[in-house]
Design a protein around this motif. Structure first.
Motif, PDB file in Angstrom:
ATOM      1  N   ASP A  43       0.806  -1.238   0.000  1.00 18.86           N
ATOM      2  CA  ASP A  43       0.000   0.000   0.000  1.00 18.86           C
ATOM      3  C   ASP A  43       0.831   1.276   0.000  1.00 18.86           C
ATOM      4  OD1 ASP A  43      -2.272  -1.661   0.212  1.00 18.86           O
ATOM      5  OD2 ASP A  43      -2.198  -1.602   2.393  1.00 18.86           O
ATOM      6  N   ASN A  44       2.114   1.185  -0.318  1.00 18.47           N
ATOM      7  CA  ASN A  44       2.972   2.363  -0.320  1.00 18.47           C
ATOM      8  C   ASN A  44       2.993   3.020  -1.701  1.00 18.47           C
ATOM      9  OD1 ASN A  44       4.409   1.861   2.421  1.00 18.47           O
ATOM     10  ND2 ASN A  44       4.618  -0.077   1.322  1.00 18.47           N
ATOM     11  N   GLU A  45       3.451   4.265  -1.747  1.00 19.93           N
ATOM     12  CA  GLU A  45       3.724   4.943  -3.009  1.00 19.93           C
ATOM     13  C   GLU A  45       5.207   5.280  -3.086  1.00 19.93           C
ATOM     14  OE1 GLU A  45       3.103   9.326  -4.861  1.00 19.93           O
ATOM     15  OE2 GLU A  45       1.236   8.266  -4.401  1.00 19.93           O
ATOM     16  N   PHE A  46       5.832   4.842  -4.193  1.00 18.15           N
ATOM     17  CA  PHE A  46       7.220   5.191  -4.495  1.00 18.15           C
ATOM     18  C   PHE A  46       7.196   5.882  -5.854  1.00 18.15           C
ATOM     19  CE2 PHE A  46       7.323   1.055  -2.164  1.00 18.15           C
ATOM     20  CZ  PHE A  46       7.735   1.563  -0.939  1.00 18.15           C
ATOM     21  N   SER A  47       7.432   7.186  -5.865  1.00 15.62           N
ATOM     22  CA  SER A  47       7.149   7.926  -7.094  1.00 15.62           C
ATOM     23  C   SER A  47       8.161   9.034  -7.358  1.00 15.62           C
ATOM     24  CB  SER A  47       5.743   8.519  -7.021  1.00 15.62           C
ATOM     25  OG  SER A  47       5.641   9.491  -5.991  1.00 15.62           O
ATOM     26  N   HIS A  48       8.296   9.383  -8.647  1.00 12.46           N
ATOM     27  CA  HIS A  48       9.027  10.553  -9.126  1.00 12.46           C
ATOM     28  C   HIS A  48      10.442  10.628  -8.555  1.00 12.46           C
ATOM     29  CE1 HIS A  48       4.689  11.554  -9.485  1.00 12.46           C
ATOM     30  NE2 HIS A  48       5.082  11.999 -10.665  1.00 12.46           N
ATOM     31  N   SER A  49      11.124   9.476  -8.528  1.00 12.28           N
ATOM     32  CA  SER A  49      12.467   9.396  -7.973  1.00 12.28           C
ATOM     33  C   SER A  49      13.416   8.788  -8.999  1.00 12.28           C
ATOM     34  CB  SER A  49      12.449   8.540  -6.696  1.00 12.28           C
ATOM     35  OG  SER A  49      11.576   9.108  -5.734  1.00 12.28           O
ATOM     36  N   ASP A  50      14.711   8.779  -8.675  1.00 10.60           N
ATOM     37  CA  ASP A  50      15.665   8.127  -9.567  1.00 10.60           C
ATOM     38  C   ASP A  50      15.315   6.658  -9.745  1.00 10.60           C
ATOM     39  OD1 ASP A  50      17.015  10.550  -9.663  1.00 10.60           O
ATOM     40  OD2 ASP A  50      18.501   9.972  -8.156  1.00 10.60           O
ATOM     41  N   THR A  51      15.084   5.958  -8.626  1.00  9.13           N
ATOM     42  CA  THR A  51      14.667   4.557  -8.651  1.00  9.13           C
ATOM     43  C   THR A  51      13.521   4.371  -7.664  1.00  9.13           C
ATOM     44  OG1 THR A  51      16.881   3.770  -9.239  1.00  9.13           O
ATOM     45  CG2 THR A  51      15.398   2.166  -8.239  1.00  9.13           C
ATOM     46  N   ILE A  99       5.315   4.851  -9.456  1.00 11.00           N
ATOM     47  CA  ILE A  99       4.833   5.838 -10.427  1.00 11.00           C
ATOM     48  C   ILE A  99       5.970   6.746 -10.891  1.00 11.00           C
ATOM     49  CG2 ILE A  99       3.252   7.777 -10.760  1.00 11.00           C
ATOM     50  CD1 ILE A  99       1.481   6.590  -8.574  1.00 11.00           C
ATOM     51  N   ALA A 100       6.175   6.773 -12.199  1.00 12.68           N
ATOM     52  CA  ALA A 100       6.983   7.803 -12.875  1.00 12.68           C
ATOM     53  C   ALA A 100       8.383   7.969 -12.298  1.00 12.68           C
ATOM     54  CB  ALA A 100       6.240   9.145 -12.854  1.00 12.68           C
ATOM     55  N   ASN A 101       9.029   6.857 -11.931  1.00 16.93           N
ATOM     56  CA  ASN A 101      10.436   6.912 -11.543  1.00 16.93           C
ATOM     57  C   ASN A 101      11.311   6.745 -12.786  1.00 16.93           C
ATOM     58  OD1 ASN A 101      10.086   6.772  -8.467  1.00 16.93           O
ATOM     59  ND2 ASN A 101       8.917   5.000  -9.161  1.00 16.93           N
ATOM     60  N   GLN A 102      12.516   7.295 -12.740  1.00 19.40           N
ATOM     61  CA  GLN A 102      13.409   7.115 -13.885  1.00 19.40           C
ATOM     62  C   GLN A 102      13.705   5.639 -14.114  1.00 19.40           C
ATOM     63  OE1 GLN A 102      16.801   9.815 -14.150  1.00 19.40           O
ATOM     64  NE2 GLN A 102      15.824  11.193 -12.680  1.00 19.40           N
ATOM     65  N   ASN A 103      13.933   4.888 -13.049  1.00 15.79           N
ATOM     66  CA  ASN A 103      13.957   3.428 -13.070  1.00 15.79           C
ATOM     67  C   ASN A 103      12.907   2.963 -12.076  1.00 15.79           C
ATOM     68  OD1 ASN A 103      16.187   2.820 -14.878  1.00 15.79           O
ATOM     69  ND2 ASN A 103      17.528   3.629 -13.284  1.00 15.79           N
ATOM     70  N   GLN A 104      11.937   2.201 -12.538  1.00 13.70           N
ATOM     71  CA  GLN A 104      10.904   1.755 -11.618  1.00 13.70           C
ATOM     72  C   GLN A 104      11.467   0.778 -10.589  1.00 13.70           C
ATOM     73  OE1 GLN A 104       8.460   3.835 -11.786  1.00 13.70           O
ATOM     74  NE2 GLN A 104       6.736   2.725 -12.698  1.00 13.70           N
ATOM     75  N   VAL A 105      12.295  -0.147 -11.058  1.00 18.05           N
ATOM     76  CA  VAL A 105      12.859  -1.176 -10.186  1.00 18.05           C
ATOM     77  C   VAL A 105      14.310  -1.409 -10.557  1.00 18.05           C
ATOM     78  CG1 VAL A 105      12.800  -3.624  -9.558  1.00 18.05           C
ATOM     79  CG2 VAL A 105      10.669  -2.360  -9.800  1.00 18.05           C
ATOM     80  N   LYS A 106      15.137  -1.600  -9.538  1.00 15.00           N
ATOM     81  CA  LYS A 106      16.499  -2.062  -9.768  1.00 15.00           C
ATOM     82  C   LYS A 106      16.739  -3.258  -8.854  1.00 15.00           C
ATOM     83  CE  LYS A 106      19.800   0.706 -10.702  1.00 15.00           C
ATOM     84  NZ  LYS A 106      20.851   1.757 -10.683  1.00 15.00           N
ATOM     85  N   TYR A 107      16.873  -4.445  -9.458  1.00 15.51           N
ATOM     86  CA  TYR A 107      17.101  -5.673  -8.691  1.00 15.51           C
ATOM     87  C   TYR A 107      18.431  -6.265  -9.094  1.00 15.51           C
ATOM     88  CZ  TYR A 107      16.894 -10.616  -7.499  1.00 15.51           C
ATOM     89  OH  TYR A 107      17.200 -11.870  -7.045  1.00 15.51           O
ATOM     90  N   VAL A 108      19.325  -6.409  -8.113  1.00  8.77           N
ATOM     91  CA  VAL A 108      20.612  -7.030  -8.353  1.00  8.77           C
ATOM     92  C   VAL A 108      20.577  -8.400  -7.673  1.00  8.77           C
ATOM     93  CG1 VAL A 108      23.102  -6.869  -8.048  1.00  8.77           C
ATOM     94  CG2 VAL A 108      21.740  -4.786  -8.419  1.00  8.77           C
ATOM     95  N   GLY A 109      20.399  -9.437  -8.460  1.00  8.25           N
ATOM     96  CA  GLY A 109      20.305 -10.790  -7.923  1.00  8.25           C
ATOM     97  C   GLY A 109      20.094 -11.783  -9.037  1.00  8.25           C
TER      98      GLY A 109
END
Length: 429
Positions: free
Chosen positions: A296-304, A323-333
């Motif tokens: 239920d969180n919002e992660f938005s308008h950020s680098d990642t 919403i509208a992040n430069q990279n929506q997700v970065k997963y290293v694995g």
């Protein structure tokens, strides 16, 4: 009538038939004498004025200031040292204590035995710790204004509120600016933190080796990081906001069995102005954290929007808005992860699938983290090509082989509409 009223306020009977006094003091010598002679239950009322030096409270008294009553430590040591339980301190200006963090210089220093102390509606301005407490029980810190020295390097400042080996602290409705961390908790249990405002500091709330904590309706603006949960367990972090941070909104670092719900992390950008591998602003950073619920969180308008690395796979994520992040997700694995729960995934602003049966869930799985994304992380200058026909064709080809992929993020039930904003308006449970 006036005489009777004066006598009533000077002497009154408290519990157990003991006498308690209301003592008004007007200068430094009178305050020092009154503190040395005070008995449990007494009230010391400080008249408007400046009281210089370091003062010690050794009895369970009420220390209250009239408007303008000021403790000035003259840049040496702590302004007020408390060793007694059930002390109440309110309405004071406290300033110019020392800046030696090794010796725990603080506006108010709570030492062992200072249990159930109440610190309410005071104004602190100084270089060292605002309030420092260690090995105490149930302090209540409410409605204070704590300001450090904005001219100092952030890591040289004291924390606004520093608590170590403390049980059940209550920290509510404080304003903290120009300190190191707004609230720093180490080896603390059952803390409750709400409705505080953190500005121009390192981290709003910093948990280290804590457990069974709760924080809600706090706001962090223009900080390095909003809420850092490190080496801790069973934290309920909900309905908080962070914006204009430089590193992260929320950090889960070696933290387990915690619940991160209905927070908003927006406008998180690194201070260098260019996104480079490893220093981008992250809505949430999950690093070697396990068995946490993130919903239920919002992660938005950020680098990642969401960054995950080093063994952060065993977490459940659903009903978030990315919403509208430069990279929506970065997963290293090297694991294939599914980010949904009981047929409900997350809302992705870039999702381009459809919903033929109109159940609110996309018919195609969403993969926010394909091979081309990884290429762009390594070579940010290549982002100029992201929307070129060749890149779009390569993405389409890769999607045709999604079922054969063994690493990355999948959301098999992406939401077609953003989760209701009403989710961010709740409070403590």
């Amino acid at each position: 009538m006036k005489l009777r009223s004066l006598l009533f306020w000077l002497l009154y009977i408290t519990s157990f038939n003991s006498w308690a006094a209301l003592i008004r003091v007007t200068d430094t010598d009178a305050l020092t004498l009154a503190l040395s002679k005070a008995q449990n239950g007494d009230t010391l009322l400080l008249a408007t004025g400046v009281y210089t030096g370091s003062f010690r409270v050794t009895q369970s008294i009420h220390l209250q200031g009239e408007v303008g009553a000021t403790l000035d430590a003259q840049y040496q040591g702590s302004a007020l040292i408390v060793t007694a339980a059930k002390v109440r301190i309110e309405g004071l200006n406290i300033r110019h204590w020392g800046k030696d963090l090794y010796y725990r210089d603080a506006g108010i220093l709570l030492q062992q035995g200072a249990d159930k102390v109440q610190i309410k509606e005071n104004r602190f301005v100084g270089d060292g710790f605002g309030i420092y407490g260690e090995q105490i029980y149930a302090p209540e810190i409410v409605g204070n204004s704590i300001s450090g020295n904005g001219a100092m390097y952030v890591l040289d400042r004291g924390d606004g509120i520093y608590l170590k080996q403390v049980v059940a602290p209550q920290i509510h409705k404080n304003q903290l600016i120009f300190v190191r961390d707004g609230v720093y908790l180490e080896s603390v249990t059952r803390s409750r933190i709400s409705e505080n405002q953190f500005t121009k500091l390192q981290y709003g709330i910093h948990y280290m080796y804590t457990q069974a904590d709760e924080a809600w309706q706090n706001q962090a603006i223009a900080v390095d990081g909003g809420y850092a949960l490190m080496n801790s367990t069973n934290i309920y972090l909900h309905h908080n906001r962070v914006t204009q941070a430089r590193d992260f909104g929320i950090l889960l670092n070696i933290t387990e069995s915690s619940h991160v719900q209905a927070n908003v992390a927006s406008d998180i950008h690194n201070s260098k102005g260019t996104v480079e591998l490893g220093n981008e602003g992250k809505g949430i950073f999950i690093y070697a954290a396990q068995n946490n619920r993130i919903q239920d969180n919002e992660f938005s308008h950020s680098d990642t929007g969401i960054s995950m690395a080093m063994g952060g796979e065993e977490n459940r994520l659903w009903h978030n808005r990315i919403i509208a992040n430069q990279n929506q997700v970065k997963y290293v694995g090297d694991t294939q992860l599914e980010w949904s729960y009981q047929g409900q995934g997350n809302y992705w602003s870039e999702y381009q699938g459809w919903d033929l049966n109109l159940d609110g869930v996309g018919d195609l799985a969403h993969r926010p983290n394909d091979s081309l994304d990884k290429l762009f992380w390594l070579y940010p200058e290549a982002k100029l090509l992201m929307e070129s026909p060749v890149v779009l064709l390569l993405r389409w080809v890769e999607r045709q082989f999604q079922s054969q992929m063994t690493t990355g993020i999948s959301d098999s039930f992406p939401l077609m509409q953003s989760v209701s904003p009403a989710l961010i308006d709740g409070g403590s449970q």
